[in-house]
Design an enzyme around this catalytic site. Structure first.
Site, PDB file in Angstrom:
ATOM      1  N   GLU A  52     -45.426 -42.588  80.312  1.00  0.00           N
ATOM      2  CA  GLU A  52     -46.624 -42.270  80.771  1.00  0.00           C
ATOM      3  C   GLU A  52     -46.455 -41.892  82.092  1.00  0.00           C
ATOM      4  O   GLU A  52     -47.155 -40.583  82.724  1.00  0.00           O
ATOM      5  CB  GLU A  52     -47.954 -43.793  81.529  1.00  0.00           C
ATOM      6  CG  GLU A  52     -48.843 -44.408  80.439  1.00  0.00           C
ATOM      7  CD  GLU A  52     -49.530 -45.311  80.837  1.00  0.00           C
ATOM      8  OE1 GLU A  52     -50.609 -46.021  80.331  1.00  0.00           O
ATOM      9  OE2 GLU A  52     -49.439 -45.901  81.979  1.00  0.00           O
ATOM     10  N   HIS A  89     -43.227 -50.347  82.191  1.00  0.00           N
ATOM     11  CA  HIS A  89     -43.748 -51.279  81.694  1.00  0.00           C
ATOM     12  C   HIS A  89     -43.660 -51.150  79.661  1.00  0.00           C
ATOM     13  O   HIS A  89     -43.848 -50.089  79.744  1.00  0.00           O
ATOM     14  CB  HIS A  89     -45.341 -51.628  82.216  1.00  0.00           C
ATOM     15  CG  HIS A  89     -46.344 -50.070  81.699  1.00  0.00           C
ATOM     16  ND1 HIS A  89     -46.122 -49.624  82.198  1.00  0.00           N
ATOM     17  CD2 HIS A  89     -47.092 -50.626  81.118  1.00  0.00           C
ATOM     18  CE1 HIS A  89     -47.172 -48.617  81.886  1.00  0.00           C
ATOM     19  NE2 HIS A  89     -48.009 -49.701  81.371  1.00  0.00           N
ATOM     20  N   HIS A 144     -51.618 -47.341  87.150  1.00  0.00           N
ATOM     21  CA  HIS A 144     -53.344 -47.486  86.645  1.00  0.00           C
ATOM     22  C   HIS A 144     -53.821 -48.712  86.518  1.00  0.00           C
ATOM     23  O   HIS A 144     -54.754 -49.259  85.458  1.00  0.00           O
ATOM     24  CB  HIS A 144     -53.735 -46.777  85.995  1.00  0.00           C
ATOM     25  CG  HIS A 144     -53.135 -46.485  84.855  1.00  0.00           C
ATOM     26  ND1 HIS A 144     -52.913 -44.781  84.093  1.00  0.00           N
ATOM     27  CD2 HIS A 144     -53.103 -46.961  83.687  1.00  0.00           C
ATOM     28  CE1 HIS A 144     -52.918 -45.465  83.481  1.00  0.00           C
ATOM     29  NE2 HIS A 144     -52.132 -46.361  82.313  1.00  0.00           N
ATOM     30  N   HIS A 154     -57.240 -44.519  77.063  1.00  0.00           N
ATOM     31  CA  HIS A 154     -56.668 -45.422  76.732  1.00  0.00           C
ATOM     32  C   HIS A 154     -57.250 -46.195  75.018  1.00  0.00           C
ATOM     33  O   HIS A 154     -58.271 -47.162  75.313  1.00  0.00           O
ATOM     34  CB  HIS A 154     -56.315 -46.515  77.475  1.00  0.00           C
ATOM     35  CG  HIS A 154     -55.407 -46.877  79.096  1.00  0.00           C
ATOM     36  ND1 HIS A 154     -55.993 -46.248  79.524  1.00  0.00           N
ATOM     37  CD2 HIS A 154     -54.027 -47.092  79.001  1.00  0.00           C
ATOM     38  CE1 HIS A 154     -54.813 -45.926  80.541  1.00  0.00           C
ATOM     39  NE2 HIS A 154     -53.939 -46.508  79.772  1.00  0.00           N
TER      40      HIS A 154
HETATM   41  C1  DHB Z   1     -51.251 -52.790  81.260  1.00  0.00           C
HETATM   42  C2  DHB Z   1     -50.668 -51.622  82.771  1.00  0.00           C
HETATM   43  C3  DHB Z   1     -51.312 -50.322  81.558  1.00  0.00           C
HETATM   44  O1  DHB Z   1     -51.170 -48.570  82.122  1.00  0.00           O
HETATM   45  C4  DHB Z   1     -51.952 -50.352  81.208  1.00  0.00           C
HETATM   46  O2  DHB Z   1     -53.085 -49.238  80.644  1.00  0.00           O
HETATM   47  C5  DHB Z   1     -52.583 -51.516  80.109  1.00  0.00           C
HETATM   48  C6  DHB Z   1     -52.099 -52.300  80.712  1.00  0.00           C
HETATM   49  C7  DHB Z   1     -50.466 -53.820  82.069  1.00  0.00           C
HETATM   50  O3  DHB Z   1     -49.786 -53.808  82.874  1.00  0.00           O
HETATM   51  O4  DHB Z   1     -51.408 -54.870  81.587  1.00  0.00           O
HETATM   52 FE    FE Z   2     -51.742 -47.219  80.872  1.00  0.00          FE
END
Ligand code: DHB
Ligand code: FE
Length: 280
Positions: A240, A193, A12, A59
């Site tokens: 996540e 990530h 997302h 978030h």
């Molecule tokens: C990014 C990915 C995410 O799931 C998020 O909530 C905020 C930023 C990213 O890859 O920049």
């Molecule tokens: Fe996220």
């Protein structure tokens, strides 16, 4: 009776939403990301679900450290699109399904899952970016949505096993709703990530690919992954992915894989996307 029609998981990443809103989906950087959703949009147009039970995380848009539920279910008629700092995304309001949401809340709570009932909820990129990826840019969303927020941003997050078990109870809840409805269950976020600290930008494609394989064939193995392992193997925000286990729990024993997409990078994330149908 209502039935579980299919399961969808997708990253997302907020920059994906910005690329859509700014008409940048055909640039060299973004084309390979969006190419993996072309099939999905055609498939979705054929499936025409009535309701999406959309598992996502907030978030710090609606919740904050003042109040942070582990599981929260949206029971309202409508959910406003959150302002995450640059104004709300230019997407339609998200319409809920209060009757089904209340039925699911009752069923899950009586099944011993503690839920927070949300009669007012602003939804952020965790929910709107997946909607844009699967439905494009309509003037109104063609489906009702029950937002289901999971705390994955602040320790202690729920375990993957608990998310999977919640998915299994969710299926019973959906299938005991008397109206004829096609319901999809979505899990969003991930894949690997890390947005912060010395390992910012960390991505682990080996872990991600194995996660996708096991989500289809061996979800029990994924339920054993502990928080520290997510942290080490998939970065600080890879946790996540426990939300994908809610989807998988709702699908039953076996699934049929309909579509898979994996691409690195999009912003700081590895983008993963899976469509499955229950096989039983
Ligand atoms: C990014 C990915 C995410 O799931 C998020 O909530 C905020 C930023 C990213 O890859 O920049
Ligand atoms: Fe996220």
């Amino acid at each position: 009776m209502a039935r579980v029609q299919a399961g969808v998981t997708t990253s997302h990443v907020p920059a994906i939403g910005a690329a859509i809103d700014r008409g940048q989906t055909e640039t060299d950087y973004w084309r390979p990301v969006f190419a993996g959703y072309e099939f999905s949009k055609r498939w979705m147009a054929e499936q025409r679900p009535d309701v999406i039970f959309l598992v996502y995380n907030d978030h710090a848009s609606n919740f904050s450290l003042e109040c942070l539920p582990t599981f929260a279910i949206g029971c309202a008629e409508e959910f406003t699109v959150a302002d995450e700092g640059f104004g709300p995304r230019p997407v339609p309001p998200v319409l809920g399904h209060p009757e089904l949401a209340c039925h699911i809340a009752e069923s899950l709570i009586l099944d011993d899952f503690d839920l927070t009932i949300m009669n007012k909820l602003d939804v952020d990129h965790g929910l709107t970016v997946p909607m844009s990826l699967l439905f494009g840019q309509p003037t109104a969303w063609p489906v009702k949505v029950i937002p289901f927020a999971v705390n994955v941003v602040e320790y202690p997050q729920p375990s993957g096993q608990r998310c999977f078990n919640l998915g299994r109870a969710l299926r019973r809840a959906i299938e005991s709703f008397p109206e004829d409805l096609n319901v999809q269950v979505w899990g969003t976020g991930g894949m690997s990530h890390q947005l912060q600290g010395p390992r910012a930008g960390f991505i682990n494609s080996t872990f991600d690919q194995s996660f996708l394989d096991r989500l289809v064939d061996d979800p029990d193995a994924l339920c054993q992954i502990r928080h520290l392992e997510y942290l080490r193997e998939s970065g600080s925000e890879g946790i996540e992915m426990i939300m994908w286990l809610v989807m998988r729990g709702a699908m039953g024993e076996r699934v049929r894989e309909v579509h898979r997409h994996y691409h690195v990078p999009a912003s700081n994330s590895a983008v993963g996307h899976l469509i499955v149908e229950p096989n039983s």
